[in-house]
Design an enzyme around this catalytic site. Sequence first.
Site, PDB file in Angstrom:
ATOM      1  N   LYS A  75      -1.214  11.308   5.877  1.00  0.00           N
ATOM      2  CA  LYS A  75      -0.871  10.241   6.821  1.00  0.00           C
ATOM      3  C   LYS A  75      -0.135   9.107   6.112  1.00  0.00           C
ATOM      4  O   LYS A  75       0.889   8.610   6.600  1.00  0.00           O
ATOM      5  CB  LYS A  75      -2.150   9.701   7.467  1.00  0.00           C
ATOM      6  CG  LYS A  75      -1.920   8.556   8.452  1.00  0.00           C
ATOM      7  CD  LYS A  75      -3.114   7.630   8.548  1.00  0.00           C
ATOM      8  CE  LYS A  75      -3.253   6.771   7.324  1.00  0.00           C
ATOM      9  NZ  LYS A  75      -4.313   5.751   7.414  1.00  0.00           N
TER      10      LYS A  75
ATOM     11  N   LYS B 152       0.835  -1.210   0.000  1.00  0.00           N
ATOM     12  CA  LYS B 152       0.000   0.000   0.000  1.00  0.00           C
ATOM     13  C   LYS B 152       0.865   1.254   0.000  1.00  0.00           C
ATOM     14  O   LYS B 152       0.561   2.244  -0.681  1.00  0.00           O
ATOM     15  CB  LYS B 152      -0.923   0.004   1.214  1.00  0.00           C
ATOM     16  CG  LYS B 152      -1.832   1.246   1.308  1.00  0.00           C
ATOM     17  CD  LYS B 152      -2.724   1.389   0.083  1.00  0.00           C
ATOM     18  CE  LYS B 152      -3.569   2.673   0.142  1.00  0.00           C
ATOM     19  NZ  LYS B 152      -4.658   2.600   1.130  1.00  0.00           N
TER      20      LYS B 152
END
Length: 288
Positions: free
Chosen positions: A238, A170
């Site tokens: 983030k 990811k």
Amino acid sequence: MKVGFIGLGIMGRPCVLNLLKAGHAVTVWARRRESAEDLLAAGASWADSPAALAGEVELVITNVPNTGDVENVLLGDNGVVHGARPGLVCADMSTISPIGARRIAESLAEHGVDFLDCPVSGGEVGAINATLSIMVGGKAEALEKARPALAAMSKSITRIGDSGAGQVAKACNQIAVGATILGVAEVVKLARACGVDPAPVRQALMGGFAASTVLDIHGQRMIDDNFAPGFKAVLHKKDMGIVLETARELGIKLPESAHIAELIDRLIERGDGELDSSAIARLVWEDN
């Protein structure tokens, strides 16, 4: 199968609806019951805590903002671990740090619970259309247990490796998406500077080697100057923080990732953190 779902936000809500549509029995928990009322009306059941939810299901799926939130709902007071029976599988669809994912997997394993880090790509559109791409870290046997539920939300499921590997994939995805957003923003900038409509340019590029999902979806956002969020800039910030933190720990440099993170920070600083992260295109257009 009996599935528990924790995290009913922009991604979790459509995922629950797709699980219900596929015939799974879904129990949900959220901090505020009222946030789940539409899902309960659609056929989901309610649990009073993550621990209570864990006692009723075969698979717990979480989709929450960060590593601390995952640890809290799985391992904290009234967390999943306190109601889990041996053999339970927890599949976390959040984007968290690979190191955090490994730590959570080790803690759950002590209680006979298997953990899969299952971050996704595809955004809100993919969640709604059940076309997410799921990147999995964890035991192959645990994935096979979870596969029927994961398949109801996705078009592809790829086991990357052991715990944490899904989160590594990811992180790589977020680099590739961010870098491609910057490339498409420059495409639009150059076309307009030359007095050419970027819409047919995008259309032509979609028929060739430059075609991509980013060019397709975010290219249209840029042409329309419509950055209603599919994936908010504050969340991409983030994720890029995870990328850069991991790079620092490994002692490697990722200059393009640092540039992406810098642009996202600037976007947030000017009050646009709730826009889609592809709104960094506006900064590309403004910079000369």
